[in-house]
Design a protein around this motif. Sequence first.
Motif, PDB file in Angstrom:
ATOM      1  N   ASP A   1     -24.318   1.904 -14.172  1.00 44.37           N
ATOM      2  CA  ASP A   1     -25.368   2.430 -13.499  1.00 44.37           C
ATOM      3  C   ASP A   1     -24.090   3.677 -12.718  1.00 44.37           C
ATOM      4  O   ASP A   1     -24.775   4.676 -12.194  1.00 44.37           O
ATOM      5  N   TYR A   2     -22.948   2.865 -12.280  1.00 39.16           N
ATOM      6  CA  TYR A   2     -22.074   3.461 -11.609  1.00 39.16           C
ATOM      7  C   TYR A   2     -21.652   4.900 -12.264  1.00 39.16           C
ATOM      8  O   TYR A   2     -20.968   6.043 -12.284  1.00 39.16           O
ATOM      9  N   ASP A   3     -20.272   4.032 -13.151  1.00 37.22           N
ATOM     10  CA  ASP A   3     -19.803   4.327 -14.295  1.00 37.22           C
ATOM     11  C   ASP A   3     -19.921   4.407 -15.604  1.00 37.22           C
ATOM     12  O   ASP A   3     -19.096   3.460 -16.419  1.00 37.22           O
ATOM     13  N   ASP A   4     -20.352   5.290 -16.020  1.00 37.34           N
ATOM     14  CA  ASP A   4     -20.955   4.878 -18.216  1.00 37.34           C
ATOM     15  C   ASP A   4     -19.507   4.688 -18.654  1.00 37.34           C
ATOM     16  O   ASP A   4     -19.519   4.045 -19.434  1.00 37.34           O
ATOM     17  N   PHE A   5     -18.612   5.823 -17.853  1.00 41.90           N
ATOM     18  CA  PHE A   5     -17.473   6.276 -19.065  1.00 41.90           C
ATOM     19  C   PHE A   5     -16.257   4.837 -18.581  1.00 41.90           C
ATOM     20  O   PHE A   5     -15.663   4.797 -19.932  1.00 41.90           O
ATOM     21  N   LEU A   6     -16.635   4.644 -18.133  1.00 47.09           N
ATOM     22  CA  LEU A   6     -15.279   3.275 -18.006  1.00 47.09           C
ATOM     23  C   LEU A   6     -15.653   1.914 -18.156  1.00 47.09           C
ATOM     24  O   LEU A   6     -15.090   0.966 -18.628  1.00 47.09           O
ATOM     25  N   SER A   7     -17.494   1.686 -18.529  1.00 45.39           N
ATOM     26  CA  SER A   7     -17.816   0.816 -18.586  1.00 45.39           C
ATOM     27  C   SER A   7     -17.750   1.764 -20.508  1.00 45.39           C
ATOM     28  O   SER A   7     -17.228  -0.358 -21.068  1.00 45.39           O
ATOM     29  N   LEU A   8     -17.508   1.925 -20.944  1.00 40.47           N
ATOM     30  CA  LEU A   8     -17.676   2.204 -22.365  1.00 40.47           C
ATOM     31  C   LEU A   8     -16.239   2.050 -22.582  1.00 40.47           C
ATOM     32  O   LEU A   8     -15.717   0.498 -23.450  1.00 40.47           O
ATOM     33  N   VAL A   9     -15.423   1.585 -22.231  1.00 38.23           N
ATOM     34  CA  VAL A   9     -13.647   2.012 -21.835  1.00 38.23           C
ATOM     35  C   VAL A   9     -13.149   0.272 -21.831  1.00 38.23           C
ATOM     36  O   VAL A   9     -12.721  -0.134 -22.857  1.00 38.23           O
ATOM     37  N   LEU A  10     -13.959  -0.383 -20.849  1.00 36.26           N
ATOM     38  CA  LEU A  10     -14.123  -2.282 -21.096  1.00 36.26           C
ATOM     39  C   LEU A  10     -14.400  -2.753 -21.626  1.00 36.26           C
ATOM     40  O   LEU A  10     -13.914  -3.826 -22.998  1.00 36.26           O
ATOM     41  N   ASN A  11     -15.793  -2.184 -22.162  1.00 34.29           N
ATOM     42  CA  ASN A  11     -16.537  -3.025 -23.280  1.00 34.29           C
ATOM     43  C   ASN A  11     -15.593  -2.943 -24.574  1.00 34.29           C
ATOM     44  O   ASN A  11     -15.429  -3.880 -25.433  1.00 34.29           O
ATOM     45  N   ALA A  12     -14.887  -1.408 -24.456  1.00 35.58           N
ATOM     46  CA  ALA A  12     -14.378  -1.185 -26.006  1.00 35.58           C
ATOM     47  C   ALA A  12     -13.162  -1.828 -25.601  1.00 35.58           C
ATOM     48  O   ALA A  12     -12.744  -2.658 -27.248  1.00 35.58           O
ATOM     49  N   ARG A  13     -12.425  -2.510 -24.569  1.00 32.03           N
ATOM     50  CA  ARG A  13     -11.515  -2.983 -25.254  1.00 32.03           C
ATOM     51  C   ARG A  13     -11.826  -4.649 -25.283  1.00 32.03           C
ATOM     52  O   ARG A  13     -11.485  -5.728 -25.786  1.00 32.03           O
TER      53      ARG A  13
END
Lengths: 293, 325
Positions: free
Chosen positions: A52-64
């Motif tokens: 809800d706050y930072d979509d791109f950051l969440s994608l990067v972390l989950n992709a990691r």
Amino acid sequence: MGKLKYALFTGCTAKQSTPEQMMSTMAVAKKLDIELIELTEASCCGASHLQDYDDFLSLVLNARNIAYAEKHELTMVTICNTCQLNTAMTKHRLDNNAELKAKVNEKLAEVGLEYKGTSLVTHFLYAIIDDFGLDKIKEMVVKPLNRFNIAPFYGCHNIRPSELQNESHKKKENPYNPTSLDDLIIACGGVNVDYEEKNKCCGFHVELQAPHTAAVLSGTAIAGATDQNADMMVTPCPLCHLKLDTQTKHSSEAIGREVSLPVLHMQQMIGLALGCTSEELGLKHHVTEVGFA
Amino acid sequence: MSTSTITTQKVNFKVFRFNADEDYLPYYEDYSMDVTSEEVVLDILNRIKWDHDGSFSYRRSCRHGICGACAIKVNGRSTLACKESMSTMIEYFGNELTIEPLSTKRAVKDMIIDKADFWDKHESVNPYLVADIDEAPTCENLVSLHEAEELNEADLCIQCGACHYACPVTEVNEDFFGPAAFAAAYRFESDIRDSDTDRLKAVNEEKQGVWDCVKCYECAEVCPKEINPIEKITKLHQMSFTSGIAKSNVATRHAVGFKNSIEKHGVLDEGQLVLYSEGPGIVKHIPVALKMFKKGKIIMPWNMPKSDNLDEIQKLVKSSSTAKF
């Protein structure tokens, strides 16, 4: 069938507020001779709040996180519905959007990692059903749970959105009439309880900002299971477990009726049927006493 | 000539009946019918009326999934009657089907409900374009394809109410706007031409706004136009941060707290998240926290686990963050 081996994404609660979930996962894996390589490098999935706050950051972390499973060349197994949703959703979005995947990989390259899309992501419940097989579980049961009426509580993030969820496992689940957990209860020798709230929301995600809504939803679910003569509930999600197990006072107040049922993690139910001890399954860590084991 | 075979099977229907002018309580009428694989749910409603009981009432108009009038519930699932095939319903629920209005407590006559709450909430989000229009433009106001795509098909909503009455929060909290109103809000917030300043504020207010969404995905599952309202709710959350209108409250801090925790530990620090989100309000959690502590469910700050290779996570949080609070 060779020995099953998975990369385990434990999620955060297994190491904090639901230690019994971690204990029972490992105990059941041992019984079933499934090898779980814990992804100790993994971060939090964001629990759909970071999203809800930072979509791109969440994608990067989950992709990691997935990249580490890929390094092991293993399917990632999750033991939390919300981890499953956020990880599977990341995978879906990256696998279907080359531009987004490239952007995420640009960031991952900074730490020497790459998301390829080669590892599947599935919840332990479906790994057991798809890869191990319920028939085999049935054969291994030493303490059938046939004295118990067990109410399955599926948890939203394993069954909805169904299109995404059904990409992650072979046995298709109908979000309006799910059967996986019912089938598991039956395989463990228990009597599965049908009730209206089994595929509904427990309210966990708004416990802080909308406590009344959350308490009404969890209270209604426990009441629904109770009214169909359930002796206990079982869930594959530690967040649902926290809501149903630790918040019964608020739930009771919100619906104006005393409700309280023992709630097992899916792994604990399997463990009980396979003869694990209550110590191995961490039953002492429940707030609502599990008096029967 | 079609090569597919039309199959027929017997289905027992339990149909909600109620006339607010005459009945004290609703009741259910049983109908048994042979249903063909070609029929949609609306065909069954028509057959009940035409073949069994002319007083049976429901809304219908276009029969093409456009007007949004005929949404009802089959076995508790919101569905647009003219679009939903009976075969799917039988596949989902078997041959015993219960037909009800979208909201039984709002029933006026049989399937017809009073949708006033839906329309009131829809209106609360200013569901129209707010823009200073040059009445004598010298050229066209072009919207690029990329800009139009930002709507993410939110403009396809037909206001059928399927998601609104499937949402568990609208059922519990009567102030909550609900997924359809949020999708409408997003439709205009994402429109490059729109300049409304109140809409995003309204959807951020406590109790009525997006922060009370439980993230159950019921709305995404039922939408007959595949609009995915919760995706729009998530985007409204993000917009409230990027636009700077997100106030500091328990809900917004709860979202931001995840980033703080991940940056520090890689994994979530559950206790710290509650403390950061609630502030002094944390005292109300003490009774439950004590129970959890006694059961070994709360770990001390000095035992807080950390992800391996935490430096990677910290580097990524720094380089990949796109939002500020």
